[in-house]
Enzyme design. Structure first.
Site, PDB file in Angstrom:
ATOM      1  CB  ALA A   8      -0.938  -0.026   1.202  1.00  0.00           C
ATOM      2  CB  VAL A  11       2.892   1.927  -7.164  1.00  0.00           C
ATOM      3  CG1 VAL A  11       2.144   1.291  -8.325  1.00  0.00           C
ATOM      4  CG2 VAL A  11       4.157   2.616  -7.665  1.00  0.00           C
ATOM      5  CB  VAL A 116       3.476  -3.183 -10.067  1.00  0.00           C
ATOM      6  CG1 VAL A 116       3.959  -1.770 -10.320  1.00  0.00           C
ATOM      7  CG2 VAL A 116       2.096  -3.372 -10.687  1.00  0.00           C
ATOM      8  CG  HIS A 173      10.130  -1.583 -16.431  1.00  0.00           C
ATOM      9  ND1 HIS A 173       9.734  -0.520 -17.197  1.00  0.00           N
ATOM     10  CD2 HIS A 173      10.014  -1.192 -15.143  1.00  0.00           C
ATOM     11  CE1 HIS A 173       9.407   0.480 -16.400  1.00  0.00           C
ATOM     12  NE2 HIS A 173       9.574   0.105 -15.148  1.00  0.00           N
TER      13      HIS A 173
HETATM   14  P1  NAI Z   1       6.714   2.305  -1.725  1.00  0.00           P
HETATM   15  O1  NAI Z   1       7.917   2.162  -0.875  1.00  0.00           O
HETATM   16  O2  NAI Z   1       5.935   3.573  -1.677  1.00  0.00           O
HETATM   17  O3  NAI Z   1       5.686   1.110  -1.399  1.00  0.00           O
HETATM   18  C1  NAI Z   1       6.070  -0.209  -1.233  1.00  0.00           C
HETATM   19  C2  NAI Z   1       5.204  -0.792  -0.125  1.00  0.00           C
HETATM   20  O4  NAI Z   1       5.466  -2.208  -0.024  1.00  0.00           O
HETATM   21  C3  NAI Z   1       5.492  -0.203   1.263  1.00  0.00           C
HETATM   22  O5  NAI Z   1       4.295   0.347   1.804  1.00  0.00           O
HETATM   23  C4  NAI Z   1       5.991  -1.389   2.075  1.00  0.00           C
HETATM   24  O6  NAI Z   1       5.584  -1.346   3.439  1.00  0.00           O
HETATM   25  C5  NAI Z   1       5.317  -2.538   1.339  1.00  0.00           C
HETATM   26  N1  NAI Z   1       5.929  -3.834   1.613  1.00  0.00           N
HETATM   27  C6  NAI Z   1       7.237  -4.145   1.790  1.00  0.00           C
HETATM   28  N2  NAI Z   1       7.378  -5.443   2.053  1.00  0.00           N
HETATM   29  C7  NAI Z   1       6.139  -5.987   2.044  1.00  0.00           C
HETATM   30  C8  NAI Z   1       5.643  -7.290   2.240  1.00  0.00           C
HETATM   31  N3  NAI Z   1       6.468  -8.300   2.515  1.00  0.00           N
HETATM   32  N4  NAI Z   1       4.310  -7.473   2.163  1.00  0.00           N
HETATM   33  C9  NAI Z   1       3.469  -6.453   1.907  1.00  0.00           C
HETATM   34  N5  NAI Z   1       3.893  -5.189   1.697  1.00  0.00           N
HETATM   35  C10 NAI Z   1       5.209  -4.962   1.776  1.00  0.00           C
HETATM   36  O7  NAI Z   1       7.162   1.998  -3.225  1.00  0.00           O
HETATM   37  P2  NAI Z   1       6.384   2.361  -4.578  1.00  0.00           P
HETATM   38  O8  NAI Z   1       6.878   3.651  -5.079  1.00  0.00           O
HETATM   39  O9  NAI Z   1       4.934   2.161  -4.356  1.00  0.00           O
HETATM   40  O10 NAI Z   1       6.952   1.230  -5.560  1.00  0.00           O
HETATM   41  C11 NAI Z   1       6.638  -0.127  -5.351  1.00  0.00           C
HETATM   42  C12 NAI Z   1       7.406  -1.025  -6.314  1.00  0.00           C
HETATM   43  O11 NAI Z   1       6.926  -0.829  -7.650  1.00  0.00           O
HETATM   44  C13 NAI Z   1       8.915  -0.750  -6.365  1.00  0.00           C
HETATM   45  O12 NAI Z   1       9.615  -1.968  -6.476  1.00  0.00           O
HETATM   46  C14 NAI Z   1       9.058   0.056  -7.627  1.00  0.00           C
HETATM   47  O13 NAI Z   1      10.366  -0.016  -8.148  1.00  0.00           O
HETATM   48  C15 NAI Z   1       8.037  -0.598  -8.499  1.00  0.00           C
HETATM   49  N6  NAI Z   1       7.581   0.190  -9.652  1.00  0.00           N
HETATM   50  C16 NAI Z   1       7.417  -0.463 -10.832  1.00  0.00           C
HETATM   51  C17 NAI Z   1       6.963   0.190 -11.951  1.00  0.00           C
HETATM   52  C18 NAI Z   1       6.766  -0.558 -13.231  1.00  0.00           C
HETATM   53  O14 NAI Z   1       6.662   0.036 -14.267  1.00  0.00           O
HETATM   54  N7  NAI Z   1       6.697  -1.875 -13.201  1.00  0.00           N
HETATM   55  C19 NAI Z   1       6.674   1.635 -11.911  1.00  0.00           C
HETATM   56  C20 NAI Z   1       6.813   2.214 -10.602  1.00  0.00           C
HETATM   57  C21 NAI Z   1       7.268   1.509  -9.519  1.00  0.00           C
END
Ligand code: NAI
Length: 306
Positions: A8, A11, A116, A173
């Site tokens: 949560a 993204v 994602v 990507h």
């Molecule tokens: P963020 O740090 O804001 O959110 C990640 C969330 O995952 C955090 O709230 C964290 O507490 C949670 N988390 C960590 N371990 C967990 C677990 N074991 N179980 C449940 N939740 C857990 O990061 P953001 O900006 O939302 O990015 C998320 C991911 O998406 C990153 O890996 C980023 O690189 C990737 N991403 C991929 C894109 C794509 O085009 N495929 C585009 C943008 C981001």
């Protein structure tokens, strides 16, 4: 229908907003941080009267609450810091994604999964392995975002409406993505008619660097508005059985001469997930770029398992 979003963060929470406010489905937001998804869900619920929809948004730390989801989106994991490549996230995120995929499928055995988390193609492969799902039901989001970036830069260059620009970016990507400039058009007019080669090359380079450009500007984490929009388009095409042809990271079984690797190619997305994979005719240069891209994904799959 119900869509579970694991992670949560920026993204995940933005995607929850898009899915609910587009009136696509009820949303379950799951995170490991206690209270955080619950707070976000309450916040989104309180916007419902203003946004005029009646979708339920639930926040939880418990996979039991995700049961019976039609779609599970995995955004859990670390985002990049300035100077990091997506591959630097490999080992940490591999653990998180595999655990999330296993937990989620245990409660929603019929769900379609969209990964994602970065590095995207490798994480999708690992989630495919962990769930044992047929390849039509597990995929990664990257191409829709990379294509939207390419389209944005073309639209800005020409001063035209972004929605009139259509382009597709294939491959992994990362820096080795394969933007297909040859196939990019403005309402059917090839951009090669409208822009000279050096300009197109400049826009391609900016697309390849699109994620990093935002990471450098923000310094804390990466893009999330456009990533959430791109993911919501995939969710929508599946839930509404739209059969949109979108670039999707999928497990290849011989298409494009590639096997046992996940990479972005054009797929039709409908209620069963990936309905078909389209094999485009590629130039020698494009095919070479796709192979190089697949090779780097393979290497990282191996590294993640060492
Ligand atoms: P963020 O740090 O804001 O959110 C990640 C969330 O995952 C955090 O709230 C964290 O507490 C949670 N988390 C960590 N371990 C967990 C677990 N074991 N179980 C449940 N939740 C857990 O990061 P953001 O900006 O939302 O990015 C998320 C991911 O998406 C990153 O890996 C980023 O690189 C990737 N991403 C991929 C894109 C794509 O085009 N495929 C585009 C943008 C981001």
């Amino acid at each position: 229908p119900r869509v579970t979003i694991v992670g949560a963060g920026r993204v995940g929470s933005t995607l929850a907003q898009r899915v609910a406010e587009k009136n696509l489905a009820d949303v379950v937001l799951l995170d490991i941080i206690a209270g955080m998804p619950q707070g976000l869900a309450l916040d989104l619920m309180e916007a419902r009267g203003i946004e005029i929809h009646n979708r339920q948004i639930i926040g939880t730390n418990n996979y039991a609450d995700t049961a019976g989801s039609q779609i599970v989106v995995i955004t859990a994991g670390l985002p990049r810091k300035p100077g990091m490549s997506r591959d630097d996230l490999l080992k940490t995120n591999a653990k998180i994604v595999v655990e999330a995929a296993k937990n989620a499928i245990a409660h929603s055995p019929n769900a379609i999964f969209i990964v994602v988390t970065n590095p995207l193609d490798v994480m999708t492969y690992l989630a495919w392995q962990a769930t044992g799902l047929p390849r039509d039901r597990i995929m990664g989001m990257a191409g829709v975002l990379d294509s939207a970036r390419f389209e944005t830069f073309i639209a800005l260059e020409l001063g035209v409406l972004p929605a009139d620009v259509k382009a597709m970016v294939l491959g992994s990507h990362g820096d080795l993505m394969v933007p297909l400039s040859r196939y990019a058009t403005v309402n059917g007019i090839p951009i090669t008619e409208l822009l000279d080669a050096p300009t197109i090359e400049r826009l391609v380079e900016r697309t390849r660097n699109g994620g990093a450009e935002i990471v450098e500007l923000m310094q804390t984490g990466g893009a999330f508005f456009a990533p959430a929009s791109a993911t919501s388009v995939m969710v929508e095409s599946i839930l509404l059985n739209q059969s949109r042809l979108l670039p999707v990271a999928t497990y290849l079984q011989g298409e494009y001469g590639l096997e046992d690797v996940v990479i972005g190619v054009p797929c039709r997305l409908g209620c069963g997930g990936i309905e078909s994979v389209l094999e485009l005719t590629l130039s020698d240069e494009e095919r070479k770029a796709l192979y190089t891209s697949a090779q780097s994904v393979r290497q990282n799959i191996q590294r993640s398992q060492e």
